[in-house]
Design a protein around this motif. Structure first.
Motif, short mmCIF file in Angstrom:
data_model
loop_
_atom_site.label_atom_id
_atom_site.label_comp_id
_atom_site.label_asym_id
_atom_site.label_seq_id
_atom_site.Cartn_x
_atom_site.Cartn_y
_atom_site.Cartn_z
N ALA A 37 4.63 12.49 -15.09
CA ALA A 37 6.07 12.55 -15.36
C ALA A 37 6.88 12.01 -14.18
CB ALA A 37 6.48 13.99 -15.66
N ASP A 38 6.33 12.10 -12.96
CA ASP A 38 7.05 11.67 -11.76
C ASP A 38 6.68 10.27 -11.30
OD1 ASP A 38 8.15 14.20 -11.78
OD2 ASP A 38 6.69 15.00 -10.34
N LEU A 39 5.83 9.58 -12.04
CA LEU A 39 5.37 8.26 -11.64
C LEU A 39 6.51 7.25 -11.79
CD1 LEU A 39 2.87 6.72 -10.72
CD2 LEU A 39 2.38 6.24 -13.10
N PRO A 40 6.96 6.67 -10.67
CA PRO A 40 8.09 5.73 -10.77
C PRO A 40 7.65 4.38 -11.36
CG PRO A 40 7.29 5.83 -8.52
CD PRO A 40 6.49 6.83 -9.30
N ASN A 85 -2.21 9.87 -20.24
CA ASN A 85 -1.53 11.10 -19.82
C ASN A 85 -2.25 11.77 -18.65
OD1 ASN A 85 0.58 12.91 -19.92
ND2 ASN A 85 -0.48 14.30 -21.32
N VAL A 86 -2.51 10.96 -17.61
CA VAL A 86 -3.20 11.47 -16.43
C VAL A 86 -2.53 10.93 -15.17
CG1 VAL A 86 -4.91 9.60 -16.47
CG2 VAL A 86 -5.48 11.74 -15.37
N GLY A 87 -2.38 11.77 -14.16
CA GLY A 87 -1.79 11.37 -12.89
C GLY A 87 -2.88 11.16 -11.86
N SER A 141 -4.00 1.13 -14.07
CA SER A 141 -2.59 0.81 -13.85
C SER A 141 -1.73 1.97 -14.33
CB SER A 141 -2.22 -0.48 -14.58
OG SER A 141 -2.22 -0.27 -15.97
N ASP A 142 -0.46 1.94 -13.97
CA ASP A 142 0.45 3.01 -14.38
C ASP A 142 0.64 3.05 -15.89
OD1 ASP A 142 1.88 0.64 -14.38
OD2 ASP A 142 3.72 1.54 -13.61
N VAL A 143 0.60 1.91 -16.54
CA VAL A 143 0.74 1.87 -18.00
C VAL A 143 -0.44 2.56 -18.67
CG1 VAL A 143 0.91 0.33 -20.00
CG2 VAL A 143 2.10 -0.25 -17.88
N GLU A 144 -1.65 2.27 -18.18
CA GLU A 144 -2.84 2.91 -18.73
C GLU A 144 -2.85 4.41 -18.44
OE1 GLU A 144 -5.82 -0.91 -18.16
OE2 GLU A 144 -5.59 0.55 -16.55
N ARG A 198 0.87 -1.18 0.00
CA ARG A 198 0.00 0.00 0.00
C ARG A 198 0.90 1.22 0.00
NH1 ARG A 198 -4.14 3.06 -0.71
NH2 ARG A 198 -5.72 3.30 0.87
N VAL A 199 0.71 2.17 -0.89
CA VAL A 199 1.55 3.37 -0.98
C VAL A 199 0.87 4.54 -0.30
CG1 VAL A 199 2.69 4.99 -2.55
CG2 VAL A 199 2.65 2.55 -3.09
N SER A 200 -0.29 4.94 -0.81
CA SER A 200 -1.03 6.07 -0.25
C SER A 200 -1.90 5.54 0.88
CB SER A 200 -1.88 6.71 -1.33
OG SER A 200 -2.55 7.83 -0.83
N LYS A 201 -1.68 6.01 2.09
CA LYS A 201 -2.39 5.53 3.26
C LYS A 201 -3.31 6.63 3.79
CE LYS A 201 1.47 2.58 4.36
NZ LYS A 201 2.53 2.22 5.27
N PRO A 202 -4.25 6.29 4.65
CA PRO A 202 -5.14 7.34 5.17
C PRO A 202 -4.41 8.46 5.90
CG PRO A 202 -6.06 5.18 5.61
CD PRO A 202 -4.68 4.96 5.05
N GLY A 203 -3.30 8.16 6.53
CA GLY A 203 -2.55 9.19 7.25
C GLY A 203 -1.61 9.99 6.37
N ARG A 204 -1.30 9.47 5.21
CA ARG A 204 -0.37 10.15 4.29
C ARG A 204 -0.72 9.79 2.86
NH1 ARG A 204 5.66 9.27 2.72
NH2 ARG A 204 6.16 11.36 1.99
N ARG A 205 -1.41 10.68 2.21
CA ARG A 205 -1.80 10.45 0.82
C ARG A 205 -0.63 10.79 -0.11
NH1 ARG A 205 -6.14 7.22 1.01
NH2 ARG A 205 -7.72 8.08 2.36
N ILE A 206 -0.40 9.95 -1.11
CA ILE A 206 0.68 10.13 -2.07
C ILE A 206 0.07 10.35 -3.46
CG2 ILE A 206 2.76 9.13 -3.09
CD1 ILE A 206 3.06 9.56 -0.12
N TYR A 207 0.36 11.51 -4.03
CA TYR A 207 -0.12 11.83 -5.37
C TYR A 207 1.08 11.95 -6.30
CZ TYR A 207 -4.39 12.95 -2.89
OH TYR A 207 -5.50 12.88 -2.09
N SER A 208 0.88 11.65 -7.58
CA SER A 208 1.98 11.69 -8.52
C SER A 208 1.53 12.25 -9.86
CB SER A 208 2.53 10.28 -8.72
OG SER A 208 3.57 10.28 -9.65
N LYS A 209 2.35 13.17 -10.38
CA LYS A 209 2.15 13.60 -11.76
C LYS A 209 2.61 12.46 -12.66
CE LYS A 209 4.43 17.50 -10.80
NZ LYS A 209 5.20 18.71 -11.10
#
Length: 132
Positions: A92-95, A122-124, A114-117, A79-90
């Motif tokens: 271009a910055d998506l690893p 072209n949406v983050g 998915s990240d490929v889709e 799990r990356v984005s958790k209720p206590g700390r949300r993680i957003y990514s553009k």
């Protein structure tokens, strides 16, 4: 029972089920969980899922886990984005997960994908989890 992180609970059930070599796990149903399972099915990480009604108004998800030569297809799920700390990514910055061998699942304005889709559209968005 109240859960602070329902998606994290479902991912943990999948992780524990595969460690125990179970063929099917169940989880309470929600729209977000169903959309994440649809991405996992489309990418080939699970066999499938079904929405079952336990009693009127209460639904659960029956998740069929996938194995290849006796080994679980899902090696890691975090799990990356958790209720206590949300993680957003553009976009271009998506690893990339393991240099493209795994996937990230994002919640975007166009839905869960998915990240490929997401790169193709072209949406983050919010990075929900990483699967390898």
């Amino acid at each position: 029972m109240s859960l602070s992180d329902p998606l994290g609970d479902m991912l943990t059930r999948i992780r524990n089920g595969q460690k125990a070599r179970m063929s099917v796990v169940t989880s309470p149903a929600s729209k977000l969980r169903t959309n994440v399972l649809e991405v996992l099915k489309r990418e080939g990480y699970i066999r499938g899922y079904a929405v079952e009604e336990d009693r009127p108004g209460v639904q659960s998800l029956r998740i069929e886990l996938k194995y290849f030569e006796g080994e679980p297809v899902i090696k890691e799920v975090h799990r990356v984005s958790k209720p206590g700390r949300r993680i957003y990514s553009k976009i271009a910055d998506l690893p990339r997960v393991y240099n493209g061998l795994g996937i990230s699942i994002l919640s975007t304005p166009r839905g869960v994908m998915s990240d490929v889709e997401a790169r193709a559209a072209n949406v983050g968005g919010e990075v929900l989890c990483k699967v390898f």
